[in-house]
Design an enzyme around this catalytic site. Structure first.
Site, PDB file in Angstrom:
ATOM      1  N   GLU A  68       0.159   3.547   1.732  1.00 32.40           N
ATOM      2  CA  GLU A  68       0.177   4.232   3.085  1.00 32.40           C
ATOM      3  C   GLU A  68       1.644   3.870   3.647  1.00 32.40           C
ATOM      4  OE1 GLU A  68      -2.577   6.049   4.651  1.00 32.40           O
ATOM      5  OE2 GLU A  68      -1.581   5.028   6.166  1.00 32.40           O
ATOM      6  N   SER A 121       0.682  -1.229   0.089  1.00 35.74           N
ATOM      7  CA  SER A 121       0.027  -0.069   0.086  1.00 35.74           C
ATOM      8  C   SER A 121       0.840   1.303   0.008  1.00 35.74           C
ATOM      9  CB  SER A 121      -0.837  -0.154   1.366  1.00 35.74           C
ATOM     10  OG  SER A 121      -1.446   1.242   1.309  1.00 35.74           O
ATOM     11  N   TYR A 123      -1.494   0.225  10.694  1.00 35.21           N
ATOM     12  CA  TYR A 123      -1.681  -0.284   9.452  1.00 35.21           C
ATOM     13  C   TYR A 123      -0.497  -0.213   8.493  1.00 35.21           C
ATOM     14  CZ  TYR A 123      -3.540  -0.715   4.468  1.00 35.21           C
ATOM     15  OH  TYR A 123      -3.630  -1.266   3.339  1.00 35.21           O
ATOM     16  N   LYS A 135       1.795  -3.455   6.844  1.00 35.02           N
ATOM     17  CA  LYS A 135       2.003  -3.181   5.579  1.00 35.02           C
ATOM     18  C   LYS A 135       3.386  -3.273   5.015  1.00 35.02           C
ATOM     19  CE  LYS A 135      -1.979  -4.003   3.376  1.00 35.02           C
ATOM     20  NZ  LYS A 135      -2.500  -5.077   2.657  1.00 35.02           N
TER      21      LYS A 135
HETATM   22  P1  NAP Z   1     -11.000  -4.651   2.273  1.00 38.20           P
HETATM   23  O1  NAP Z   1     -12.609  -4.313   1.400  1.00 38.20           O
HETATM   24  O2  NAP Z   1     -11.395  -4.357   3.642  1.00 38.20           O
HETATM   25  O3  NAP Z   1     -11.373  -6.256   2.063  1.00 38.20           O
HETATM   26  C1  NAP Z   1     -10.300  -6.770   3.053  1.00 38.20           C
HETATM   27  C2  NAP Z   1     -10.599  -8.325   2.798  1.00 38.20           C
HETATM   28  O4  NAP Z   1      -9.517  -9.050   4.076  1.00 38.20           O
HETATM   29  C3  NAP Z   1     -11.941  -9.101   3.330  1.00 38.20           C
HETATM   30  O5  NAP Z   1     -12.298  -9.894   2.301  1.00 38.20           O
HETATM   31  C4  NAP Z   1     -11.965  -9.607   4.682  1.00 38.20           C
HETATM   32  O6  NAP Z   1     -12.672 -10.623   5.126  1.00 38.20           O
HETATM   33  C5  NAP Z   1     -10.435  -9.961   4.633  1.00 38.20           C
HETATM   34  N1  NAP Z   1     -10.137 -10.470   6.096  1.00 38.20           N
HETATM   35  C6  NAP Z   1      -9.904  -9.578   7.022  1.00 38.20           C
HETATM   36  N2  NAP Z   1      -9.142 -10.313   8.013  1.00 38.20           N
HETATM   37  C7  NAP Z   1      -8.970 -11.636   7.502  1.00 38.20           C
HETATM   38  C8  NAP Z   1      -8.531 -12.572   8.073  1.00 38.20           C
HETATM   39  N3  NAP Z   1      -7.818 -12.704   9.357  1.00 38.20           N
HETATM   40  N4  NAP Z   1      -8.212 -13.834   7.373  1.00 38.20           N
HETATM   41  C9  NAP Z   1      -8.386 -13.838   6.015  1.00 38.20           C
HETATM   42  N5  NAP Z   1      -9.013 -12.728   5.570  1.00 38.20           N
HETATM   43  C10 NAP Z   1      -9.266 -11.683   6.303  1.00 38.20           C
HETATM   44  O7  NAP Z   1     -10.105  -4.488   1.254  1.00 38.20           O
HETATM   45  P2  NAP Z   1      -9.786  -3.807  -0.022  1.00 38.20           P
HETATM   46  O8  NAP Z   1     -10.031  -2.440  -0.360  1.00 38.20           O
HETATM   47  O9  NAP Z   1     -10.398  -4.751  -1.099  1.00 38.20           O
HETATM   48  O10 NAP Z   1      -8.184  -4.099  -0.189  1.00 38.20           O
HETATM   49  C11 NAP Z   1      -7.602  -5.345  -0.698  1.00 38.20           C
HETATM   50  C12 NAP Z   1      -6.062  -5.429  -0.184  1.00 38.20           C
HETATM   51  O11 NAP Z   1      -5.371  -4.154  -0.767  1.00 38.20           O
HETATM   52  C13 NAP Z   1      -5.919  -5.352   1.287  1.00 38.20           C
HETATM   53  O12 NAP Z   1      -4.839  -5.855   1.754  1.00 38.20           O
HETATM   54  C14 NAP Z   1      -5.652  -3.567   1.365  1.00 38.20           C
HETATM   55  O13 NAP Z   1      -5.072  -3.318   2.664  1.00 38.20           O
HETATM   56  C15 NAP Z   1      -4.984  -3.299   0.193  1.00 38.20           C
HETATM   57  N6  NAP Z   1      -5.014  -2.027  -0.360  1.00 38.20           N
HETATM   58  C16 NAP Z   1      -5.957  -1.434  -0.531  1.00 38.20           C
HETATM   59  C17 NAP Z   1      -6.058  -0.012  -1.416  1.00 38.20           C
HETATM   60  C18 NAP Z   1      -7.291   0.574  -1.736  1.00 38.20           C
HETATM   61  O14 NAP Z   1      -7.359   1.777  -1.790  1.00 38.20           O
HETATM   62  N7  NAP Z   1      -8.390  -0.366  -1.797  1.00 38.20           N
HETATM   63  C19 NAP Z   1      -5.047   0.367  -1.654  1.00 38.20           C
HETATM   64  C20 NAP Z   1      -3.759  -0.036  -1.344  1.00 38.20           C
HETATM   65  C21 NAP Z   1      -3.795  -1.467  -0.597  1.00 38.20           C
HETATM   66  P3  NAP Z   1     -14.049 -10.531   5.886  1.00 38.20           P
HETATM   67  O15 NAP Z   1     -15.122 -10.536   4.894  1.00 38.20           O
HETATM   68  O16 NAP Z   1     -14.052 -11.738   6.461  1.00 38.20           O
HETATM   69  O17 NAP Z   1     -13.604  -9.518   6.916  1.00 38.20           O
HETATM   70  O1  G4F Z   2     -10.532   6.808   2.632  1.00 34.48           O
HETATM   71  P1  G4F Z   2      -9.541   6.762   3.847  1.00 34.48           P
HETATM   72  O2  G4F Z   2      -9.850   6.129   5.002  1.00 34.48           O
HETATM   73  O3  G4F Z   2      -8.479   5.973   3.165  1.00 34.48           O
HETATM   74  P2  G4F Z   2      -6.858   5.709   3.556  1.00 34.48           P
HETATM   75  O4  G4F Z   2      -6.673   5.951   5.025  1.00 34.48           O
HETATM   76  O5  G4F Z   2      -6.011   6.549   2.570  1.00 34.48           O
HETATM   77  O6  G4F Z   2      -6.399   4.383   3.277  1.00 34.48           O
HETATM   78  C1  G4F Z   2      -6.928   3.659   2.091  1.00 34.48           C
HETATM   79  O7  G4F Z   2      -5.871   3.786   1.234  1.00 34.48           O
HETATM   80  C2  G4F Z   2      -4.869   3.074   1.557  1.00 34.48           C
HETATM   81  C3  G4F Z   2      -3.895   3.277   0.291  1.00 34.48           C
HETATM   82  O8  G4F Z   2      -3.346   4.485   0.490  1.00 34.48           O
HETATM   83  C4  G4F Z   2      -5.143   1.518   1.802  1.00 34.48           C
HETATM   84  F1  G4F Z   2      -3.760   0.866   2.120  1.00 34.48           F
HETATM   85  C5  G4F Z   2      -5.961   1.499   2.890  1.00 34.48           C
HETATM   86  O9  G4F Z   2      -6.331   0.171   3.272  1.00 34.48           O
HETATM   87  C6  G4F Z   2      -7.129   2.106   2.394  1.00 34.48           C
HETATM   88  O10 G4F Z   2      -7.971   1.659   1.634  1.00 34.48           O
HETATM   89  O11 G4F Z   2      -8.895   8.269   4.158  1.00 34.48           O
HETATM   90  C7  G4F Z   2      -8.413   8.928   2.926  1.00 34.48           C
HETATM   91  C8  G4F Z   2      -8.239  10.528   3.859  1.00 34.48           C
HETATM   92  C9  G4F Z   2      -7.410  10.308   4.896  1.00 34.48           C
HETATM   93  O12 G4F Z   2      -6.485  11.323   4.901  1.00 34.48           O
HETATM   94  C10 G4F Z   2      -8.422  10.904   6.181  1.00 34.48           C
HETATM   95  O13 G4F Z   2      -8.111  11.589   7.095  1.00 34.48           O
HETATM   96  O14 G4F Z   2      -9.429  10.817   3.888  1.00 34.48           O
HETATM   97  C11 G4F Z   2      -9.277  11.583   5.254  1.00 34.48           C
HETATM   98  N1  G4F Z   2     -10.773  11.893   5.694  1.00 34.48           N
HETATM   99  C12 G4F Z   2     -11.350  12.861   6.172  1.00 34.48           C
HETATM  100  N2  G4F Z   2     -12.536  12.707   6.795  1.00 34.48           N
HETATM  101  C13 G4F Z   2     -11.543  10.617   6.202  1.00 34.48           C
HETATM  102  C14 G4F Z   2     -12.731  11.402   6.818  1.00 34.48           C
HETATM  103  N3  G4F Z   2     -11.444   9.608   6.148  1.00 34.48           N
HETATM  104  C15 G4F Z   2     -12.455   8.532   6.443  1.00 34.48           C
HETATM  105  N4  G4F Z   2     -12.338   7.443   6.406  1.00 34.48           N
HETATM  106  N5  G4F Z   2     -13.533   9.166   7.173  1.00 34.48           N
HETATM  107  C16 G4F Z   2     -13.603  10.521   7.229  1.00 34.48           C
HETATM  108  O15 G4F Z   2     -14.765  11.039   7.902  1.00 34.48           O
END
Ligand code: NAP
Ligand code: G4F
Length: 333
Positions: A136, A134, A158, A162
């Site tokens: 992050e 990520s 987190y 990662k």
């Molecule tokens: P998400 O919607 O939060 O999905 C997380 C998944 O992890 C869910 O299927 C959850 O299953 C599973 N999980 C949680 N705890 C577990 C455990 N103990 N054993 C097995 N599975 C488990 O995340 P996403 O947005 O699809 O992201 C996918 C991956 O990419 C994550 O690793 C996230 O950190 C990474 N990532 C995401 C972003 C982004 O912007 N979306 C960016 C960079 C990296 P349950 O349904 O059972 O809870």
């Molecule tokens: O949408 P966010 O919660 O995403 P964040 O923290 O960037 O993390 C997501 O992206 C990562 C990749 O860079 C992934 F690895 C991670 O698993 C996840 O998918 O927040 C984005 C920004 C932050 O700066 C937060 O402070 O939005 C700001 N924010 C402002 N108000 C808020 C809010 N975020 C959330 N969730 N809720 C608010 O009310």
């Protein structure tokens, strides 16, 4: 021969899009789930009936070995994680266990099943491994854009977890000759995004305000900037990384950055409203330490993978708002 993929995190946003994409490519797709009781598993069976379910938990080494043994995958995509950043302060230890140590357990399962022992011996079968790293991990950045050489300074438990997952993947590649890669993905969103993340929180609120179901939107840090792309585009990059001749890590993002304030303005504009009338600043949604700027330099992914994002920020936000408008118009609450 039909390729077989095992996806952890299949019930999440990315797992959903990746399963769809791989099924379209002719793969046999297996999804690791923690328990059948999860309503998202029933939903997955309805929407993607061809996905085969296998039981397992990233906290449990034995279950991962059994899953890999049972599926005998060509490719493993490790998307499972505790992925909501604020939760990682409340549950730092479990975040380290799932998001960090879970990667080690999955790599160990592959190593044991495929018989990789050291970099001098070639594993009997090459199971290719993708780790969901990520942006992050970059955290407190000092450069305007971030690429594969940018140092890590994570700002949350987190991000720290990662970083461990990232380095252990690199280490298994170097130690055991495994085809193990990390995609350092910047934020990617969609109508299937969890409602706790800011884009979906905003799209839902805007739709509900437009329909008269809600009258305000409470947010934290509005100055934070993110490189937001469309999840459907990003799962293609994951697959591409595992089709290369050599295992390498890649940054994946759009190369454009927007503030939360801009996100809110685009979302309200999509329904013909002014955001100033509805948005309330709420310290409850501020973090102990935030990441203020993320902007990818995706040159390597573009040049070596030929990957390009297809959806713009404005289109993404508008589509999310339209999807939530349809959802709440139907349910009426
Ligand atoms: P998400 O919607 O939060 O999905 C997380 C998944 O992890 C869910 O299927 C959850 O299953 C599973 N999980 C949680 N705890 C577990 C455990 N103990 N054993 C097995 N599975 C488990 O995340 P996403 O947005 O699809 O992201 C996918 C991956 O990419 C994550 O690793 C996230 O950190 C990474 N990532 C995401 C972003 C982004 O912007 N979306 C960016 C960079 C990296 P349950 O349904 O059972 O809870
Ligand atoms: O949408 P966010 O919660 O995403 P964040 O923290 O960037 O993390 C997501 O992206 C990562 C990749 O860079 C992934 F690895 C991670 O698993 C996840 O998918 O927040 C984005 C920004 C932050 O700066 C937060 O402070 O939005 C700001 N924010 C402002 N108000 C808020 C809010 N975020 C959330 N969730 N809720 C608010 O009310």
């Amino acid at each position: 021969m039909t390729k077989r993929a095992l996806i952890t995190g299949i019930t999440g946003q990315d797992g959903n899009y990746l399963a769809e994409y791989l099924l379209d490519q002719g793969y046999e797709v297996h999804g690791l789930v923690r328990g059948q009781a999860n309503p998202k598993v029933a939903q997955l069976r309805r929407s993607h009936g061809d996905v085969k379910i296998v039981q397992g938990d990233l906290l449990d080494q034995g279950s991962l070995i059994s899953a890999v043994q049972q599926v005998q995958p060509d490719e493993v995509y490790n998307l499972g994680a505790i992925s909501y950043v604020p939760l990682s302060w409340q549950q730092a230890e479990i975040t380290a266990e799932v998001t960090g140590m879970g990667v080690l357990r999955m790599l160990e399962a592959i190593r044991v099943v495929s018989g990789a022992s050291s970099s001098r011996t070639t594993p009997s079968s090459q199971i290719r491994f993708y780790q969901a790293s990520s942006s992050e991990m970059f955290g407190l950045v000092t450069e305007a854009t971030q690429n594969e050489h940018t140092p890590f300074h994570p700002r949350s438990p987190y991000g720290v977890a990662k970083a461990y997952g990232h380095f252990i993947t690199q280490n298994y590649r170097e130690s055991y000759g495994m085809f193990a890669v990390s995609g350092i993905l910047f934020n990617h969103e969609s109508p299937r995004r969890g409602s706790e993340f800011v884009t979906r929180k905003v799209s839902r609120a805007v739709a509900r305000i437009k329909l008269g179901l809600q009258n305000e939107l409470r947010l934290g840090n509005m100055e934070a900037r993110r490189d937001w792309g469309y999840a459907g585009d990003y799962v293609r990059a994951m697959h591409m990384m595992l089709q290369q001749d050599t295992p390498e890590d890649y940054v994946v993002g759009t190369g454009h950055t927007h503030s939360v304030q801009e996100l809110v303005e685009v979302a309200f504009r999509a329904v013909g409203l002014e955001c100033g009338d509805y948005v309330v600043s709420d310290p409850e949604f501020r973090r102990p330490a935030d990441v203020n700027l993320l902007c990818a330099d995706p040159k390597k992914a573009r040049d070596k993978l030929g990957w390009e994002p297809a959806m713009s920020f404005e289109e993404l936000v508008t589509r999310m708002v339209e999807s939530d408008l349809a959802l709440f118009s139907e349910s009426g609450r």
